[in-house]
Design a protein around this motif. Structure first.
Motif, PDB file in Angstrom:
ATOM      1  N   ARG A 108       8.309  13.748   3.266  1.00 58.39           N
ATOM      2  CA  ARG A 108       7.716  14.810   4.097  1.00 58.39           C
ATOM      3  C   ARG A 108       6.140  14.880   3.558  1.00 58.39           C
ATOM      4  O   ARG A 108       5.277  15.113   4.288  1.00 58.39           O
ATOM      5  CB  ARG A 108       8.434  16.025   4.153  1.00 58.39           C
ATOM      6  N   GLY A 109       6.123  14.924   2.307  1.00 57.57           N
ATOM      7  CA  GLY A 109       4.840  15.114   1.619  1.00 57.57           C
ATOM      8  C   GLY A 109       3.684  13.844   2.280  1.00 57.57           C
ATOM      9  O   GLY A 109       2.604  14.058   2.465  1.00 57.57           O
ATOM     10  N   ILE A 110       4.397  12.911   2.101  1.00 58.63           N
ATOM     11  CA  ILE A 110       3.735  11.574   2.297  1.00 58.63           C
ATOM     12  C   ILE A 110       3.163  11.512   3.708  1.00 58.63           C
ATOM     13  O   ILE A 110       1.929  11.309   3.971  1.00 58.63           O
ATOM     14  CB  ILE A 110       4.440  10.304   2.143  1.00 58.63           C
ATOM     15  N   LEU A 111       4.080  11.925   4.761  1.00 61.02           N
ATOM     16  CA  LEU A 111       3.643  12.126   6.184  1.00 61.02           C
ATOM     17  C   LEU A 111       2.674  13.099   6.319  1.00 61.02           C
ATOM     18  O   LEU A 111       1.584  12.973   7.200  1.00 61.02           O
ATOM     19  CB  LEU A 111       5.055  11.954   7.105  1.00 61.02           C
ATOM     20  N   ALA A 112       2.721  14.171   5.549  1.00 60.52           N
ATOM     21  CA  ALA A 112       1.815  15.446   5.706  1.00 60.52           C
ATOM     22  C   ALA A 112       0.450  14.749   5.307  1.00 60.52           C
ATOM     23  O   ALA A 112      -0.622  15.157   5.982  1.00 60.52           O
ATOM     24  CB  ALA A 112       2.198  16.532   5.060  1.00 60.52           C
ATOM     25  N   LEU A 113       0.339  14.155   4.021  1.00 57.17           N
ATOM     26  CA  LEU A 113      -0.966  13.556   3.592  1.00 57.17           C
ATOM     27  C   LEU A 113      -1.635  12.787   4.380  1.00 57.17           C
ATOM     28  O   LEU A 113      -2.698  12.427   4.811  1.00 57.17           O
ATOM     29  CB  LEU A 113      -0.741  13.216   2.278  1.00 57.17           C
ATOM     30  N   LEU A 114      -0.644  11.842   5.194  1.00 61.82           N
ATOM     31  CA  LEU A 114      -1.268  10.824   5.942  1.00 61.82           C
ATOM     32  C   LEU A 114      -1.954  11.300   7.040  1.00 61.82           C
ATOM     33  O   LEU A 114      -2.951  10.845   7.950  1.00 61.82           O
ATOM     34  CB  LEU A 114      -0.062   9.597   5.954  1.00 61.82           C
ATOM     35  N   LEU A 115      -1.138  12.202   7.623  1.00 57.83           N
ATOM     36  CA  LEU A 115      -1.595  12.736   8.892  1.00 57.83           C
ATOM     37  C   LEU A 115      -2.803  13.620   8.770  1.00 57.83           C
ATOM     38  O   LEU A 115      -3.907  13.670   9.562  1.00 57.83           O
ATOM     39  CB  LEU A 115      -0.461  13.748   9.597  1.00 57.83           C
ATOM     40  N   ASP A 116      -2.840  14.283   7.735  1.00 58.73           N
ATOM     41  CA  ASP A 116      -4.065  15.022   7.241  1.00 58.73           C
ATOM     42  C   ASP A 116      -5.515  14.165   6.959  1.00 58.73           C
ATOM     43  O   ASP A 116      -6.380  14.483   7.301  1.00 58.73           O
ATOM     44  CB  ASP A 116      -3.858  15.686   5.899  1.00 58.73           C
ATOM     45  N   ALA A 117      -4.935  12.652   6.647  1.00 58.07           N
ATOM     46  CA  ALA A 117      -6.060  12.017   6.217  1.00 58.07           C
ATOM     47  C   ALA A 117      -6.429  11.095   7.325  1.00 58.07           C
ATOM     48  O   ALA A 117      -7.663  10.679   7.616  1.00 58.07           O
ATOM     49  CB  ALA A 117      -5.512  10.983   5.267  1.00 58.07           C
ATOM     50  N   LEU A 166       0.818  -1.021  -0.252  1.00 58.37           N
ATOM     51  CA  LEU A 166      -0.016  -0.083   0.016  1.00 58.37           C
ATOM     52  C   LEU A 166       1.030   1.504   0.165  1.00 58.37           C
ATOM     53  O   LEU A 166       0.707   2.106  -0.878  1.00 58.37           O
ATOM     54  CB  LEU A 166      -0.942   0.069   1.203  1.00 58.37           C
ATOM     55  N   GLY A 167       2.074   1.205   0.800  1.00 53.80           N
ATOM     56  CA  GLY A 167       2.784   2.268   0.778  1.00 53.80           C
ATOM     57  C   GLY A 167       3.521   2.782  -0.571  1.00 53.80           C
ATOM     58  O   GLY A 167       3.773   3.871  -0.815  1.00 53.80           O
ATOM     59  N   THR A 168       3.886   1.646  -1.359  1.00 55.46           N
ATOM     60  CA  THR A 168       4.480   1.788  -2.627  1.00 55.46           C
ATOM     61  C   THR A 168       3.506   2.589  -3.746  1.00 55.46           C
ATOM     62  O   THR A 168       3.875   3.305  -4.489  1.00 55.46           O
ATOM     63  CB  THR A 168       4.921   0.341  -3.420  1.00 55.46           C
ATOM     64  N   LEU A 169       2.073   1.976  -3.425  1.00 52.77           N
ATOM     65  CA  LEU A 169       1.106   2.572  -4.243  1.00 52.77           C
ATOM     66  C   LEU A 169       0.992   3.986  -3.896  1.00 52.77           C
ATOM     67  O   LEU A 169       0.818   4.844  -5.002  1.00 52.77           O
ATOM     68  CB  LEU A 169      -0.035   1.875  -4.051  1.00 52.77           C
ATOM     69  N   LEU A 170       0.811   4.244  -2.666  1.00 47.74           N
ATOM     70  CA  LEU A 170       0.645   5.604  -2.479  1.00 47.74           C
ATOM     71  C   LEU A 170       1.927   6.638  -2.807  1.00 47.74           C
ATOM     72  O   LEU A 170       1.558   7.749  -3.324  1.00 47.74           O
ATOM     73  CB  LEU A 170       0.525   5.811  -0.752  1.00 47.74           C
TER      74      LEU A 170
END
Length: 420
Positions: A284-293, A41-45
């Motif tokens: 950083r972008g991945i972490l921000a979007l995960l936290l936002d979601a 799932l992380g790779t697809l994200l």
């Protein structure tokens, strides 16, 4: 949105549980502490975010070109100072020195070292001249690339416990997404404003709380005009992307060192362009979007009594690793065959799909699991589907279930993706 450190730990647990992100040294593997691996799932994200960035910055823009540069770069021992107008500290990494001229490479052989790059700046600007010829010296145009970079050895050794508490925010190896736009000094301010607008809109497009992403003017001088796109992380506000007008300094220096004319043409004038750069750290972008979601909602029973909290990963439908879960209410052979058919049709439309053959007695538990995985749609097939072709489709964000014919499922999901 997740703002508290305790919720960050819950998000980390969720990511590990569902194959988003794992520590490299997990399960006794001989990985490097502070590095992380990405599961299915992380790779697809990651790929979805990169594809959306590429579409926004390159494919949908006029005169933007994609490139790739080597991870190995040459640097001179005698000169490792960076220029003042640099935006490469988006990941707190110093730039390598400028590209040596051919004469320098011949005369300083023993003083030249090969190093793993710590930013994409050098590799991007090194392709400026070749692309200038490609466009017949016409300005403006831009170059963009996505690539892996590495933190300098001394910086990796100086990681503190606080760095590890930040999950994937600062890593020894990281992926950078960079674009450089070359334009005349006369139009540089206008292009800077245009790119600032495009980039903040891009981040907010994928956010459930758009105001979480803000722009901040961090520095203003004759040599450097910089705007940061920032996000509120659990430990404080941090920069996830930096847009800078780097001026013409690097091109002037390269022009002197190589003796090559780097001037471009705008109208009838020949000008040395200024460089407007966008630099973003993917992790950083991945972490921000995960936290936002990430959200927590109360679960209640049929009498309205609170049972517990349920986790929901409300990733934007275009970023969600899996778009649809297809599952039978009863695991009969006929229904399973229809599930297989529907999943195949969805994949033909490049819609990622998760298919389940058998369900336990409580369907709600499976649906809650799909919510935690970030799957936007769940399609349920039953005996009624065998008779009428009707299925039920549940929306993660609204929790509304609608009935539609099985032949309409793909088109309905495609409309949601296009609207996103």
């Amino acid at each position: 949105m997740c703002k508290e450190a305790g919720l960050l730990q819950k998000l980390i647990g969720l990511c590990s549980r569902y194959g988003y992100i794992h520590p490299s040294c997990d399960l006794g593997r001989s990985g490097v502490k502070g590095c992380y691996d990405y599961g299915p799932l992380g790779t697809l994200l990651r790929r979805n975010i990169q594809n959306e960035w590429w579409t926004s910055v390159v494919s949908s823009q006029e005169d933007m070109f994609g490139i790739e540069s080597s991870q190995l770069q040459q640097t001179s021992i005698r000169n490792t100072n960076q220029s003042e107008n640099s935006s490469d500290d988006i990941n707190d990494h110093r730039r390598l020195s400028v590209i040596p001229s051919s004469d320098e490479m011949q005369t300083q052989g023993e003083n030249l070292n090969w190093t793993l790059r710590d930013s994409l700046n050098q590799g991007t600007i090194s392709q400026y001249y070749n692309t200038l010829q490609l466009v017949s010296r016409r300005l403006p145009f831009g170059l963009a690339q996505i690539g892996q970079c590495f933190r300098r050895t001394g910086q990796s050794e100086s990681l503190t416990d606080d760095d590890h508490d930040r999950y994937i925010f600062d890593l020894p190896e990281f992926t950078q997404m960079t674009a450089q736009f070359y334009c005349s000094p006369k139009t540089a301010d206008r292009w800077m404003i245009d790119w600032q607008r495009d980039r903040i809109q891009w981040w907010r497009k994928f956010s459930g709380a758009p105001s979480s992403f803000q722009m901040s003017e961090t520095k203003q001088s004759e040599l450097l005009r910089t705007t940061d796109i920032q996000f509120q992380f659990p430990w404080g506000v941090e920069t996830i992307e930096r847009i800078s007008n780097r001026g013409s300094g690097e091109l002037e220096r390269l022009q002197k060192e190589t003796g090559v004319d780097f001037h471009g043409r705008e109208g009838r004038k020949n000008v040395l362009p200024q460089v407007v750069e966008m630099a973003c750290g993917l992790e950083r972008g991945i972490l921000a979007l995960l936290l936002d979601a990430y959200q927590e909602k109360e679960r209640t029973d049929s009498k309205g009594q609170k049972i517990n909290h349920r986790m929901v990963l409300r990733l934007h439908v275009k970023l969600a690793p899996i778009k649809v879960a297809v599952l039978p209410i009863k695991g009969t052979k006929e229904i399973i065959e229809i599930c297989e058919y529907l999943a195949k049709e969805l994949r033909k439309g490049s819609i990622s799909c998760h298919r389940v053959n058998e369900l336990g007695p409580v369907i709600g538990q499976h649906v809650a699991r799909f919510d935690e995985m970030g799957i936007p749609f769940v399609v349920l097939l039953s005996d009624k589907t065998l008779k009428t072709g009707v299925v039920r489709m549940r929306h993660r964000d609204t929790m509304i279930t609608q009935q539609l014919h099985i032949t309409e499922v793909r088109e309905t999901i495609e409309r949601h993706l296009e609207a996103g």
